[in-house]
Design a protein around this motif. Structure first.
Motif, PDB file in Angstrom:
ATOM      1  N   ARG A  46      61.534  58.337 122.875  1.00 14.90           N
ATOM      2  CA  ARG A  46      61.355  57.982 124.289  1.00 14.90           C
ATOM      3  C   ARG A  46      60.244  56.957 124.405  1.00 14.90           C
ATOM      4  O   ARG A  46      59.100  57.243 124.077  1.00 14.90           O
ATOM      5  CB  ARG A  46      61.029  59.229 125.101  1.00 14.90           C
TER       6      ARG A  46
ATOM      7  N   ASP B  94      49.501  62.936 123.032  1.00 16.61           N
ATOM      8  CA  ASP B  94      49.927  64.314 123.305  1.00 16.61           C
ATOM      9  C   ASP B  94      51.426  64.539 123.117  1.00 16.61           C
ATOM     10  O   ASP B  94      51.895  65.655 123.244  1.00 16.61           O
ATOM     11  CB  ASP B  94      49.550  64.700 124.743  1.00 16.61           C
ATOM     12  N   GLY B  95      52.194  63.465 122.895  1.00 19.59           N
ATOM     13  CA  GLY B  95      53.627  63.640 122.693  1.00 19.59           C
ATOM     14  C   GLY B  95      54.440  63.744 123.968  1.00 19.59           C
ATOM     15  O   GLY B  95      55.587  64.172 123.957  1.00 19.59           O
ATOM     16  N   ILE B  96      53.848  63.344 125.131  1.00 21.59           N
ATOM     17  CA  ILE B  96      54.628  63.327 126.371  1.00 21.59           C
ATOM     18  C   ILE B  96      55.687  62.230 126.267  1.00 21.59           C
ATOM     19  O   ILE B  96      56.799  62.359 126.747  1.00 21.59           O
ATOM     20  CB  ILE B  96      53.697  63.107 127.582  1.00 21.59           C
TER      21      ILE B  96
ATOM     22  N   VAL C 135      64.198  71.310 127.627  1.00 24.86           N
ATOM     23  CA  VAL C 135      64.533  70.033 126.996  1.00 24.86           C
ATOM     24  C   VAL C 135      63.761  69.848 125.691  1.00 24.86           C
ATOM     25  O   VAL C 135      64.299  69.371 124.702  1.00 24.86           O
ATOM     26  CB  VAL C 135      64.244  68.856 127.958  1.00 24.86           C
ATOM     27  N   MET C 136      62.496  70.254 125.709  1.00 28.89           N
ATOM     28  CA  MET C 136      61.647  70.002 124.537  1.00 28.89           C
ATOM     29  C   MET C 136      61.588  71.203 123.588  1.00 28.89           C
ATOM     30  O   MET C 136      60.845  71.173 122.607  1.00 28.89           O
ATOM     31  CB  MET C 136      60.222  69.658 124.977  1.00 28.89           C
TER      32      MET C 136
ATOM     33  N   PHE D 158      55.104  72.597 125.196  1.00 31.03           N
ATOM     34  CA  PHE D 158      53.959  71.729 124.900  1.00 31.03           C
ATOM     35  C   PHE D 158      53.912  70.471 125.770  1.00 31.03           C
ATOM     36  O   PHE D 158      52.856  70.043 126.199  1.00 31.03           O
ATOM     37  CB  PHE D 158      53.930  71.364 123.412  1.00 31.03           C
ATOM     38  N   MET D 159      55.096  69.883 126.086  1.00 31.05           N
ATOM     39  CA  MET D 159      55.044  68.645 126.861  1.00 31.05           C
ATOM     40  C   MET D 159      54.574  68.913 128.289  1.00 31.05           C
ATOM     41  O   MET D 159      53.746  68.185 128.832  1.00 31.05           O
ATOM     42  CB  MET D 159      56.401  67.944 126.907  1.00 31.05           C
TER      43      MET D 159
END
Ligand code: NA
Ligand code: NA
Lengths: 325, 174, 438
Positions: free
Chosen positions: A7, A61-63, C39-40, C44-45
């Motif tokens: 993404r 953070d991996g968002i 979804v993830m 964590f997200m």
């Protein structure tokens, strides 16, 4: 078949120059060369939420898996990158992007950027003034409210006698139209999408090194990068890093010319200050170098060495670089 | 129970007053900056950064009062027919969920503050550390979480005893 | 389950929560949180986003106008100003059938010319007009619906935050967009007044009647508007004269009304405290909804539901007008659930290139501006369409006695007027474009 979805998140509308001419090129190549095993989902205009200064944290953070961001949006975090923001330091965006990548590998990857995997580093074309009233000498800026895009640019503005106003790029047109600011610093390339030639009549550019440049990074979540299968990681690497950085800087600088043409067509006055006229500006801006080096020293970093290294690498680009993207 | 509730309610009001004072301060800073800009004094540097930091604190400080007076907007068309215990159960469950969310928000805000403390990020113009603003907001967020937990407990008590404790709020359904 | 499927399923889940009386902001928040979790494959997200998102939402500089204008509204009420504005409008319109409601709409339009936010306009004018509407025997739902609709004038009449965002996204001229919004904005006010007169004819019990006021008294009411004019000139003059930004204008407005209230003796330590607590409750409610909406919209974008949905609409191969109408319908549909700014940020980058590629028989710039005004109106309709209409919540929240369902029912006549106006502007682009310079 598709195995990995990355993404890609950034703050500009999809059709503007950087997303369409740089980020899409990168993403398309990664997709094609992985034989479709990597899909790059593109999220322009902060669609995944948050504000532009948070982009780098979103990558950490991996968002988002990959972000494109302006390093100057987070002052104080990546001080070494500010070397390229120094006034009248960068003449050629390609050379500076080359030097930025090399410096990143040498000095920043393990320290300031340790939390994230940097895929590309570049700068934009020369920054300059776009103002209501003509600007030839620093004294013309007296009492003028000018928008600056980073901590260092704001300091530069103070030094040359203007009153710096901090705001993100998208806020500039409204602020100009309402007269909240009397002018802005940005490179030509950004003026077309923001309709700046309709809002101001005067543009001041400098011969030789530009007033300033801002730095950009394409950054990837570290864990995500490391979790890629080796062959896919190789695909990402092959399409990122040095050659990509030079390509990105060059593409952004190349977008300056058509944007400048729009201002010419609008009948605006464009002043190009000669090397001699620019010298006054350089002298006025000198304290920015001094205070930056002093600030770096407080952080235990050798600012002068960084300046010298960046200069040497920009030379090296002109002497020996012949890569292609 | 009623006594503790009055104390918590008073605390929420104090937080709201603090928020109101900070809101007023941001207004005064903005006006002073405009006036300064029209005179030789010049505008207040970094006015916008002060307003943002102040406003974040104010909003977090406003949350406890909204929580304890049932001030959040709800849709009541489909729950009008619920009465007595069933309605109290629904309300207690909702309030427990809300409390959990407010606690999570406070905890994560603290994480965010720590991250900013480590990274050394500053603001553009005034160049004060961003974590200061986070820390100020955290005060309000912790207050909101605490009042949220109390409100959930109070709703549970109402369910248990079948007696009203919390004043009928301004929520849309009431 | 695919991401897309998770995104689509989130709609019924969100609705279920909202209908189960979970506060709107909380419902959006937990749906977004849970959706991100699915979804993830883990929380964590969602957790990572919370490290910064609550803070950045609450410290958003453009949003700071909301508490400032709310406080300004309380000060204005304490200083007798919003009353004066409303009373002057009421003096001239109040004796007509439904006239007090019309006056409220007129006062909202006046307020909209100094305010870029629907929520603030709705909230501020409600403080003044709700008690008056009640006093003259207007039914609860009709009163709240009138003010919720009137509130949208805050953003339909320029200056308007939504138009600025659109201008940036589509690279259009802000001044021209503002100019183009003027006539449609005035049409909106006229349309709401017409809607009121129709509603009271159909529901004679919904509104009381009163005798006309003598002209001398009307003129006196008009003269009493001077403090309003003073603030109006300072605020609007300041924005257009280039002295301040909208947020600064809000601060000046709040400060000025505060001073006037102080001079009138309306502002004391006690009323200041009351203003703070009232501002606190409304502000906290609004910002929690904004936070929840941001969280949910971020999740939706991730699942690509809005993107896929728009693509499906476009790929049908209809005529340009069919595509335009389909897109506007989609906005209306989405508006039932989402807030306007997020909707614009999410969909304009996808729809705008499509619209630009179609031939409507006019220059590209005109199409862009015309489409911008249409989008502005349809997303603002979303503020008053049930079930998720922010203005409805805010006004209803100010009126304890009126059930939400009554507001929902009464607002439909205003939604109807909005849809008629959109149809008119679609059929006759000149209404939007004739003011523009060549
Ligand atoms: Na407006
Ligand atoms: Na709606």
């Amino acid at each position: 078949a598709q195995e990995v979805t990355l993404r890609l998140h950034h703050f500009l509308p999809a059709q503007s120059a950087v997303p369409s001419q740089i980020l899409d090129v990168w993403a398309d190549r990664v997709e094609a060369e992985s034989d479709g095993r990597i899909e790059v989902q593109r999220f322009p205009a902060m669609q995944l939420g948050g504000t532009p200064p948070e982009l780098i944290d979103q990558a950490i953070d991996g968002i988002a898996d990959v972000v494109w961001t302006v390093v100057g949006y987070t002052p104080g975090r990546f001080p070494s990158t500010e070397v390229f923001e120094l006034p009248f330091f960068v003449e050629d965006a390609r050379a500076a992007s080359y030097a930025f990548w090399k410096l990143h590998e040498e000095r920043m990857a393990e320290s300031e950027f340790a939390d994230v995997e940097i895929l590309g580093t570049w700068v934009h074309g020369p920054g300059m003034f776009h103002t209501d009233t003509p600007v030839r000498a620093p004294s013309d800026l007296d009492g003028m409210k000018i928008r600056g895009g980073s901590r260092l640019v704001n300091e530069l503005l103070t030094r040359v006698g203007a009153e710096p106003v901090g705001m993100p790029v998208p806020a500039v047109p409204e602020a100009l139209s309402k007269g909240v600011i009397d002018g802005t610093t940005i490179p030509w390339e950004v003026t077309s999408s923001l309709r700046i030639p309709e809002l101001v009549e005067h543009h001041t550019e400098f011969e030789g090194p530009g007033l300033y440049t801002l730095t950009f990074v394409l950054a990837m979540n570290k864990a995500r990068y490391e979790s890629l299968p080796e062959d896919l990681q190789a695909v990402v690497d092959a399409n990122s890093r040095l050659d990509f950085s030079v390509f990105a800087g060059g593409t952004q600088a190349a977008a300056d010319a058509p944007a400048r043409e729009m201002a010419v067509e609008a009948g605006n006055e464009i002043v190009t200050l000669s090397a001699e006229e620019t010298q006054v500006w350089i002298d006025r801006a000198q304290p920015v170098y001094d205070s930056w080096i002093a600030g770096m020293e407080e952080d235990g970093k050798d600012g002068q060495a960084l300046i010298d290294a960046a200069r040497a690498l920009m030379e090296e680009y002109h002497d020996s670089y012949d890569g292609a993207y | 129970m009623q006594r503790i509730h009055r104390i918590v309610h008073g605390f929420a009001r104090v937080m709201a007053m603090l928020g109101g004072l900070v809101l007023s301060a941001t207004i005064l800073v903005t006006v002073a900056s405009i006036l300064g800009g029209q005179t030789a004094l010049g505008p207040i540097p970094g006015e916008e950064e002060l307003v943002q930091a102040g406003m974040a604190f104010a909003i977090f400080a406003f949350l406890p009062l909204c929580q304890i007076t049932a001030g959040h907007a709800t849709v009541d068309i489909f729950t009008n027919w619920l009465t007595g215990r069933a309605f109290r159960l629904l309300r207690a469950a909702t309030e427990a969920l809300f409390a959990a969310v407010l606690v999570v928000i406070a905890v994560q805000l603290e994480e965010g503050m720590q991250a900013r403390l480590r990274s050394g990020q500053t603001t553009f113009l005034l160049q004060f550390p961003v974590w200061w603003s986070y820390a100020a907001s955290l005060v309000g967020a912790v207050a909101a979480a605490a009042v949220g937990v109390w409100t959930a407990a109070a709703r549970a008590w109402e369910l248990w005893t079948n007696h009203d404790l919390i004043e009928t709020g301004d929520g849309a359904a009431e | 389950m695919s991401d897309l499927a998770i995104g689509i399923w989130s709609f019924p889940v969100l609705l279920l929560l909202i209908f189960a009386r979970v506060p709107i902001g909380l419902a959006m928040f937990v749906t977004g949180f849970g959706g991100l979790w699915l979804v993830m494959n883990g929380p964590f997200m969602a957790m990572a986003r919370l490290k910064t998102e609550a803070y950045t939402t609450f410290s958003n500089y453009s949003l700071t106008i909301v508490p400032m204008f709310l406080l300004m509204g309380y000060f204005a009420t304490l200083g007798g100003m919003s009353q004066a504005l409303f009373r002057a409008a009421e003096g001239f319109l109040g004796h007509r059938r439904g006239g007090v409601a019309m006056a409220a709409v007129g006062a909202c339009a006046g307020f909209g010319a100094i305010c870029g936010s629907s929520l603030a306009t709705a909230a501020t004018m409600s403080r003044v007009a709700l008690p008056e509407l009640k006093r003259y025997g207007y039914s609860g739902g009709f009163s709240t619906a009138t003010l919720a609709a009137g509130g949208t004038l805050g953003i339909l009449i320029p200056p308007s935050v939504v138009l600025v965002i659109y201008a940036i996204l589509t690279e259009q001229n802000i001044a021209k967009l503002f100019l183009a919004a003027v006539v449609p904005g005035l049409l909106a006010a006229a349309g709401y007044m017409t809607a009121i007169s129709i509603y009271v004819r159909l529901n004679p019990d919904a509104a009381g009647v009163r005798a006309p006021i003598p002209w001398a008294e009307r003129l006196r009411a008009l003269a009493a508007v001077w403090p309003v004019l003073l603030v109006f000139v300072a605020v609007v003059g300041g924005i257009y004269g280039g002295i301040f930004t909208p947020t600064q204008a809000a601060a000046v407005g709040a400060f000025g009304t505060g001073l006037i209230a102080l001079a009138n003796g309306g502002l004391t330590v006690r009323t200041l405290g009351e203003s703070f607590t009232a501002t606190a409750k409304s502000t906290a409610m609004i910002f929690f909804i904004v936070l929840g909406a941001g969280f949910y919209n971020g999740f939706l974008a991730l699942t690509q539901v809005p993107q896929e949905l728009s693509r499906a609409v476009v790929e049908q191969g209809f005529s340009p007008w069919m595509v335009l109408i389909a897109i506007l319908c989609l906005y209306l549909l989405f508006g039932c659930l989402m807030d306007s700014l997020s909707m614009i940020l999410l969909t304009v980058p996808i729809f705008f290139p499509v619209i630009s590629a179609l031939d409507f028989g006019m220059p590209a710039e005109h199409v862009a501006i015309w489409f911008g005004i249409l989008v502005l109106i349809v997303v603002e309709v979303g503020l008053i369409t049930p079930p998720v209409g922010l203005n409805l919540f805010i006004i209803n929240n100010m009126d304890r006695e009126t059930p939400m369902a009554a507001t929902y029912r009464a607002v439909l006549v205003f939604v109807g007027s909005d849809i008629l106006r959109v149809a008119l502007l679609v059929a006759f682009p000149a209404i939007t474009l004739f003011l523009l310079p060549d």
